[in-house]
Design an enzyme around this catalytic site. Structure first.
Site, PDB file in Angstrom:
ATOM      1  N   GLU A  64       0.826  -1.213   0.000  1.00 17.20           N
ATOM      2  CA  GLU A  64       0.000   0.000   0.000  1.00 17.20           C
ATOM      3  C   GLU A  64       0.861   1.263   0.000  1.00 17.20           C
ATOM      4  OE1 GLU A  64      -3.935  -1.860   2.206  1.00 17.20           O
ATOM      5  OE2 GLU A  64      -2.711  -0.408   3.300  1.00 17.20           O
ATOM      6  N   GLU A  75      -1.188  -9.869  -6.282  1.00 17.02           N
ATOM      7  CA  GLU A  75      -1.214 -10.634  -7.529  1.00 17.02           C
ATOM      8  C   GLU A  75      -0.530  -9.865  -8.665  1.00 17.02           C
ATOM      9  OE1 GLU A  75      -3.731  -9.867  -5.445  1.00 17.02           O
ATOM     10  OE2 GLU A  75      -5.530 -10.957  -6.052  1.00 17.02           O
ATOM     11  N   CYS A 108      -9.304  -8.975  -7.119  1.00 14.38           N
ATOM     12  CA  CYS A 108     -10.110  -7.808  -7.510  1.00 14.38           C
ATOM     13  C   CYS A 108     -10.245  -7.777  -9.031  1.00 14.38           C
ATOM     14  CB  CYS A 108      -9.485  -6.525  -6.973  1.00 14.38           C
ATOM     15  SG  CYS A 108      -8.058  -5.949  -7.924  1.00 14.38           S
TER      16      CYS A 108
HETATM   17 ZN   LIG Z   1      -6.140  -6.911  -7.142  1.00  9.16          ZN
END
Ligand SMILES: [Zn+2]
Length: 157
Positions: A64, A75, A108
């Site tokens: 982050e 990923e 995501c």
């Molecule tokens: Zn992701």
């Protein structure tokens, strides 16, 4: 007018012990590296691990940033590294794991698209192993299954 339906099959294992040894090994690497996640803002730790067709395993975690969009999922960071360093070796498995939830962690939307791009590039699917903390494990055949009506280079002409 007609209604269309999209469905896919995947395998759900009750726990990691039910996996094949090789699958469990990749998932355990994802588990392990999730502890190194740099997630001071969300505290949502994610680990990812890939296995290449030569058997090598690489792993990474989410990273982050105070400027939120700068951060990267585990990923995508991992796949970028692997594609940069081993562009001609196929990825056979990708495991995604988090200690934060007790449900298999789905990638995501951006990561699904990224995985799909790698599948297109190498002209073969990547087996996805998804797990939470002490959860069941979902095993999927391809990122395509997670992206109905997916977008690929075929639309670019
Ligand atoms: Zn992701």
């Amino acid at each position: 007018m007609k209604k269309e339906k999209f469905s896919f099959e995947f395998t759900s294992y009750d726990n990691k012990a039910e996996l094949e040894n090789n699958q469990r090994q990749v998932l355990e690497e994802a588990d392990k590296i999730s502890q190194n996640a740099y997630a001071p803002y969300s505290n949502f730790k994610v680990g990812a691990a890939v296995q290449l067709e030569n058997g090598e395993i690489f792993s990474s975690s989410n990273q982050e940033n105070a400027a939120y969009p700068v951060g990267s999922c585990a990923e995508r960071g991992l796949l970028a590294y692997v594609n940069a360093n081993f562009p001609n070796i196929k990825i056979t498995k990708l495991a995604v794991s988090t200690p934060n939830i007790n449900y298999p962690l789905p990638p995501c939307g951006m990561c699904r698209q990224y995985i799909l791009e790698m599948e297109k590039k190498q002209n073969s699917s990547i087996e996805l192993l998804l797990a939470g903390n002490e959860s069941e494990v979902f095993v999927l055949n391809s990122a395509k299954d997670l992206l109905p009506l997916h977008f690929t280079d075929e639309f670019l002409g």
